[in-house]
Design an enzyme around this catalytic site. Structure first.
Site, PDB file in Angstrom:
ATOM      1  N   LEU A  34       0.833  -1.200   0.000  1.00 13.77           N
ATOM      2  CA  LEU A  34       0.000   0.000   0.000  1.00 13.77           C
ATOM      3  C   LEU A  34       0.865   1.246   0.000  1.00 13.77           C
ATOM      4  CD1 LEU A  34      -2.494  -1.113   2.793  1.00 13.77           C
ATOM      5  CD2 LEU A  34      -2.818  -1.285   0.320  1.00 13.77           C
ATOM      6  N   SER A  42       9.694   8.596  -0.843  1.00 13.70           N
ATOM      7  CA  SER A  42       8.975   7.620  -0.037  1.00 13.70           C
ATOM      8  C   SER A  42       9.836   6.957   1.020  1.00 13.70           C
ATOM      9  CB  SER A  42       8.430   6.498  -0.943  1.00 13.70           C
ATOM     10  OG  SER A  42       7.584   6.998  -1.929  1.00 13.70           O
ATOM     11  N   ILE A 102       4.110  -0.964   3.637  1.00 10.13           N
ATOM     12  CA  ILE A 102       3.464   0.339   3.724  1.00 10.13           C
ATOM     13  C   ILE A 102       4.456   1.381   3.220  1.00 10.13           C
ATOM     14  CG2 ILE A 102       2.382   2.052   5.234  1.00 10.13           C
ATOM     15  CD1 ILE A 102       0.834  -0.640   5.056  1.00 10.13           C
ATOM     16  N   GLU A 103       4.042   2.138   2.204  1.00  9.00           N
ATOM     17  CA  GLU A 103       4.849   3.222   1.646  1.00  9.00           C
ATOM     18  C   GLU A 103       4.150   4.531   1.968  1.00  9.00           C
ATOM     19  OE1 GLU A 103       6.252   4.840  -2.779  1.00  9.00           O
ATOM     20  OE2 GLU A 103       5.222   2.917  -2.603  1.00  9.00           O
ATOM     21  N   ILE A 104       4.870   5.463   2.572  1.00  5.58           N
ATOM     22  CA  ILE A 104       4.345   6.806   2.834  1.00  5.58           C
ATOM     23  C   ILE A 104       5.184   7.768   2.010  1.00  5.58           C
ATOM     24  CG2 ILE A 104       3.775   8.549   4.559  1.00  5.58           C
ATOM     25  CD1 ILE A 104       2.297   5.919   5.016  1.00  5.58           C
TER      26      ILE A 104
END
Length: 128
Positions: free
Chosen positions: A71, A109, A120-122
């Site tokens: 995500l 990221s 999880i990628e922010i």
């Protein structure tokens, strides 16, 4: 047909309460209860519905399994602050900051994992 946006997605998880804790504590999402006590995580104009592994709601993926998702979420919080907050939440950043290509722009990221092992990628969006 013209698709406008993503309304929600479904994550199959090993433990809903552990998942809710992670996403609310680390990512600042809001827990919501709907239907007959179902749980979801709300952020922006989207939500993530949660299915307990082995007790999924129909219709569902053909092979639902915890830890099978990657995500990416974009944030307006500067990446340096994201890194600080993730570290303060005792969550290990596995990669980043690193440049990626998003749907609308370039991204910077960081990557870490949720309790089920999902990636999880922010990201922060930026123009070159």
């Amino acid at each position: 047909m013209k698709i406008a946006h993503l309304d929600h997605l479904v994550l199959t998880v090993a433990d809903i309460s552990v998942t809710v804790d992670f996403y609310t504590r680390v990512l600042g999402m809001r827990e919501v209860t709907f239907g007959n006590g179902r749980k979801a995580l709300h952020f922006g104009k989207q939500k993530i519905n949660l299915h307990q592994a082995g007790k999924e709601f129909e219709p569902k993926a053909k092979h639902p399994a915890p830890g099978s998702a990657d995500l990416c979420f974009t944030s307006t919080t500067p990446i340096e602050q994201i890194i600080k907050e993730v570290n303060e939440a005792n969550t290990t950043i596995e990669q980043g900051p690193i440049e990626r290509t998003g749907a609308k722009s370039k991204l910077i990221s960081v990557y870490f994992r949720n309790p089920d092992g999902n990636s999880i990628e922010i990201s922060n969006e930026y123009q070159t």
